[in-house]
Scaffold this motif. Structure first.
Motif, PDB file in Angstrom:
ATOM      1  N   ILE A   1      48.227 -33.595 -87.142  1.00  0.00           N
ATOM      2  CA  ILE A   1      46.863 -33.148 -86.866  1.00  0.00           C
ATOM      3  C   ILE A   1      46.544 -32.010 -87.819  1.00  0.00           C
ATOM      4  N   GLU A   2      45.264 -31.799 -88.079  1.00  0.00           N
ATOM      5  CA  GLU A   2      44.843 -30.749 -88.999  1.00  0.00           C
ATOM      6  C   GLU A   2      43.728 -29.908 -88.379  1.00  0.00           C
ATOM      7  N   GLY A   3      43.740 -28.630 -88.699  1.00  0.00           N
ATOM      8  CA  GLY A   3      42.660 -27.746 -88.285  1.00  0.00           C
ATOM      9  C   GLY A   3      42.976 -26.976 -87.015  1.00  0.00           C
ATOM     10  N   PHE A   4      42.326 -25.824 -86.886  1.00  0.00           N
ATOM     11  CA  PHE A   4      42.584 -24.938 -85.745  1.00  0.00           C
ATOM     12  C   PHE A   4      42.147 -25.552 -84.420  1.00  0.00           C
ATOM     13  N   HIS A   5      41.014 -26.266 -84.409  1.00  0.00           N
ATOM     14  CA  HIS A   5      40.507 -26.818 -83.151  1.00  0.00           C
ATOM     15  C   HIS A   5      41.471 -27.835 -82.553  1.00  0.00           C
ATOM     16  N   LEU A   6      41.904 -28.793 -83.367  1.00  0.00           N
ATOM     17  CA  LEU A   6      42.826 -29.807 -82.855  1.00  0.00           C
ATOM     18  C   LEU A   6      44.167 -29.195 -82.450  1.00  0.00           C
ATOM     19  N   LEU A   7      44.622 -28.229 -83.221  1.00  0.00           N
ATOM     20  CA  LEU A   7      45.876 -27.554 -82.888  1.00  0.00           C
ATOM     21  C   LEU A   7      45.766 -26.869 -81.532  1.00  0.00           C
ATOM     22  N   GLU A   8      44.669 -26.183 -81.295  1.00  0.00           N
ATOM     23  CA  GLU A   8      44.488 -25.489 -80.019  1.00  0.00           C
ATOM     24  C   GLU A   8      44.350 -26.468 -78.860  1.00  0.00           C
ATOM     25  N   GLU A   9      43.646 -27.593 -79.080  1.00  0.00           N
ATOM     26  CA  GLU A   9      43.487 -28.575 -78.013  1.00  0.00           C
ATOM     27  C   GLU A   9      44.823 -29.210 -77.643  1.00  0.00           C
ATOM     28  N   ALA A  10      45.660 -29.474 -78.655  1.00  0.00           N
ATOM     29  CA  ALA A  10      46.993 -30.021 -78.373  1.00  0.00           C
ATOM     30  C   ALA A  10      47.812 -29.033 -77.549  1.00  0.00           C
ATOM     31  N   TRP A  11      47.735 -27.768 -77.913  1.00  0.00           N
ATOM     32  CA  TRP A  11      48.470 -26.717 -77.203  1.00  0.00           C
ATOM     33  C   TRP A  11      47.968 -26.561 -75.765  1.00  0.00           C
TER      34      TRP A  11
ATOM     35  N   GLU B   1      56.219 -28.874 -84.842  1.00  0.00           N
ATOM     36  CA  GLU B   1      56.180 -27.771 -85.803  1.00  0.00           C
ATOM     37  C   GLU B   1      54.761 -27.579 -86.301  1.00  0.00           C
ATOM     38  N   ILE B   2      54.491 -26.358 -86.712  1.00  0.00           N
ATOM     39  CA  ILE B   2      53.193 -26.005 -87.277  1.00  0.00           C
ATOM     40  C   ILE B   2      53.379 -25.749 -88.768  1.00  0.00           C
ATOM     41  N   ILE B   3      52.457 -26.276 -89.557  1.00  0.00           N
ATOM     42  CA  ILE B   3      52.511 -26.109 -91.012  1.00  0.00           C
ATOM     43  C   ILE B   3      51.295 -25.295 -91.423  1.00  0.00           C
ATOM     44  N   ALA B   4      51.515 -24.194 -92.110  1.00  0.00           N
ATOM     45  CA  ALA B   4      50.398 -23.312 -92.465  1.00  0.00           C
ATOM     46  C   ALA B   4      50.541 -22.796 -93.886  1.00  0.00           C
ATOM     47  N   GLU B   5      49.409 -22.686 -94.553  1.00  0.00           N
ATOM     48  CA  GLU B   5      49.417 -22.074 -95.877  1.00  0.00           C
ATOM     49  C   GLU B   5      49.801 -20.602 -95.746  1.00  0.00           C
TER      50      GLU B   5
ATOM     51  N   GLN C   1      53.525 -18.203 -82.224  1.00  0.00           N
ATOM     52  CA  GLN C   1      54.849 -17.593 -82.357  1.00  0.00           C
ATOM     53  C   GLN C   1      55.897 -18.333 -81.520  1.00  0.00           C
ATOM     54  N   ASN C   2      55.438 -19.105 -80.539  1.00  0.00           N
ATOM     55  CA  ASN C   2      56.353 -19.855 -79.675  1.00  0.00           C
ATOM     56  C   ASN C   2      56.834 -21.157 -80.308  1.00  0.00           C
ATOM     57  N   TYR C   3      56.350 -21.453 -81.508  1.00  0.00           N
ATOM     58  CA  TYR C   3      56.695 -22.708 -82.177  1.00  0.00           C
ATOM     59  C   TYR C   3      57.304 -22.440 -83.547  1.00  0.00           C
ATOM     60  N   GLU C   4      57.992 -23.447 -84.055  1.00  0.00           N
ATOM     61  CA  GLU C   4      58.493 -23.369 -85.423  1.00  0.00           C
ATOM     62  C   GLU C   4      57.305 -23.447 -86.378  1.00  0.00           C
ATOM     63  N   VAL C   5      57.190 -22.471 -87.237  1.00  0.00           N
ATOM     64  CA  VAL C   5      56.092 -22.431 -88.207  1.00  0.00           C
ATOM     65  C   VAL C   5      56.679 -22.513 -89.615  1.00  0.00           C
TER      66      VAL C   5
ATOM     67  N   VAL D   1      52.792 -31.161 -86.563  1.00  0.00           N
ATOM     68  CA  VAL D   1      53.414 -32.430 -86.209  1.00  0.00           C
ATOM     69  C   VAL D   1      53.500 -32.464 -84.681  1.00  0.00           C
ATOM     70  N   VAL D   2      52.913 -33.503 -84.080  1.00  0.00           N
ATOM     71  CA  VAL D   2      52.821 -33.605 -82.625  1.00  0.00           C
ATOM     72  C   VAL D   2      53.482 -34.900 -82.171  1.00  0.00           C
ATOM     73  N   GLU D   3      54.150 -34.844 -81.024  1.00  0.00           N
ATOM     74  CA  GLU D   3      54.788 -36.049 -80.474  1.00  0.00           C
ATOM     75  C   GLU D   3      53.750 -36.954 -79.822  1.00  0.00           C
ATOM     76  N   MET D   4      53.898 -38.265 -80.037  1.00  0.00           N
ATOM     77  CA  MET D   4      53.038 -39.232 -79.368  1.00  0.00           C
ATOM     78  C   MET D   4      53.253 -39.163 -77.859  1.00  0.00           C
ATOM     79  N   LYS D   5      52.220 -39.550 -77.123  1.00  0.00           N
ATOM     80  CA  LYS D   5      52.294 -39.465 -75.669  1.00  0.00           C
ATOM     81  C   LYS D   5      51.574 -40.673 -75.071  1.00  0.00           C
ATOM     82  N   GLU D   6      52.327 -41.567 -74.489  1.00  0.00           N
ATOM     83  CA  GLU D   6      51.738 -42.762 -73.871  1.00  0.00           C
ATOM     84  C   GLU D   6      51.636 -42.552 -72.374  1.00  0.00           C
ATOM     85  N   ALA D   7      50.416 -42.695 -71.834  1.00  0.00           N
ATOM     86  CA  ALA D   7      50.242 -42.603 -70.394  1.00  0.00           C
ATOM     87  C   ALA D   7      50.963 -43.782 -69.737  1.00  0.00           C
ATOM     88  N   LEU D   8      51.451 -43.596 -68.520  1.00  0.00           N
ATOM     89  CA  LEU D   8      52.258 -44.609 -67.860  1.00  0.00           C
ATOM     90  C   LEU D   8      51.502 -45.318 -66.738  1.00  0.00           C
TER      91      LEU D   8
END
Length: 245
Positions: A30-40, A48-52, A62-66, A89-96
Motif C-alpha cells: 500500500i502507498e500513502g499516509f491515508h491507506l497506511l493509517e487505515e490499515a493500522w 514493515e513500513i517503507i519510507a523515504e 515506532q511500533n513497526y519495522e521501518v 507491506v501488509v498481510e492479506m486477510k480473508e474473511a471467514l
C-alpha cells in the motif's frame, strides 16, 4: 538506509506488483499516509513500513519495522504518479464467516477502478460483506486498493464460486437479486426482504446466465436519458443504497 535498487529487499517489494507474487507471499503493498493509517486503525497486520529518508512518520509507526530508502529506490517500488514517500507491506486477510443481511456479489468485474469504487460504496452504504467471484480483478491490485480509499480494510471480503455461494445463501434465507436488462423489474418496485444478496456482473457481458437463472429477482435501473447503460459501480451504488434505505 537502502540506497541500491539491486538490494534483495527492494526486489522483493517490487515483485509485489505481480499478482502471483502477492498470492505466494500472502502480502501486498500500500502507498500513502491515508491507506497506511487505515490499515493500522483496522488492525490489519503491517509487516514493515517503507519510507523515504526525509519523510516524517506518525509516532505509532515506532511500533513497526521501518525501512528507510532513498528517492531512487522508492520511485522503483511506487505505482503512484505523486508518491508521498511512504509505503507498507501488509498481510492479506480473508474473511471467514458470512455475517449480516446484505451482501454484494461481484461476478467477473475486470476494471480495477470499478471494483475499488464498489468496495468503497459498499462500505459507505453499510453493506455487511462482499463476495468476489472467479474472473474478478485482484482485490489487492494497486489501483483497486487506491480506489477503495481505505474501505478495503473496513468491510469483510470473501472469494468464492458464486454458483455455490448462491445455493448456500438461499439455504440461509437470502433472496438473490441479479442485475440484467431482459425480463427484469425496476429495482424500486421490488419488496426488500430481510436478507438480500445483490449480484452485479462484468462491464460488458453482465451477470452470467446461470446466476441470473438462479436469482429470485432480476432487477434493472431505468434509464431516462439517452445513455445506453450505467457504469457498473454506479449501478451498484444505487442498488445498495436502495437495499439499505
Amino acid at each position: 538506509m537502502i540506497t541500491s535498487v539491486k538490494n534483495e529487499r527492494v526486489k522483493a517489494w517490487k515483485k509485489l506488483h505481480n499478482r502471483k507474487e502477492r498470492n505466494n507471499n500472502q502480502t501486498f503493498l500500500i502507498e500513502g499516509f491515508h491507506l497506511l493509517e487505515e490499515a493500522w486503525k483496522s488492525d490489519w497486520v503491517i509487516r514493515e513500513i517503507i519510507a523515504e529518508e526525509a519523510v516524517e512518520l506518525p509516532n505509532w509507526c515506532q511500533n513497526y519495522e521501518v525501512e528507510r530508502v532513498n528517492e531512487q529506490v522508492f520511485e522503483l517500488i511506487t505505482q503512484t504518479q505523486t508518491p508521498q514517500g511512504v509505503a507498507a507491506v501488509v498481510e492479506m486477510k480473508e474473511a471467514l464467516e458470512r455475517e449480516g443481511n446484505h451482501l454484494l456479489l461481484i461476478d467477473s468485474v475486470q476494471d480495477p477502478g470499478n471494483l475499488g469504487t464498489m468496495i468503497r460504496t459498499a462500505d459507505a452504504a453499510g453493506m455487511d460483506g462482499i463476495v468476489l467471484g472467479h474472473g474478478t480483478v485482484d482485490v489487492y491490485n494497486d489501483k483497486v486498493i487506491r480506489s477503495t480509499q481505505g474501505s478495503i480494510f473496513h468491510i469483510p471480503i470473501y472469494h468464492a464460486n458464486l454458483s455455490n455461494e448462491v445455493i448456500e445463501l438461499r439455504k440461509n434465507g437470502f433472496k438473490i437479486w441479479a442485475t440484467a436488462l431482459q425480463n427484469a423489474k425496476k429495482y424500486n418496485e421490488i419488496t426488500i426482504d430481510e436478507k438480500v444478496a445483490l449480484i452485479l456482473g462484468n462491464e460488458g457481458a453482465g451477470v452470467k446466465k446461470e446466476l441470473i437463472d438462479a436469482a429470485d429477482e432480476i432487477v434493472t435501473i431505468p434509464i431516462y436519458g439517452r445513455a445506453e447503460s450505467l457504469n457498473v459501480s454506479i449501478a451498484a451504488g444505487i442498488l445498495m443504497y436502495y437495499l439499505k434505505r
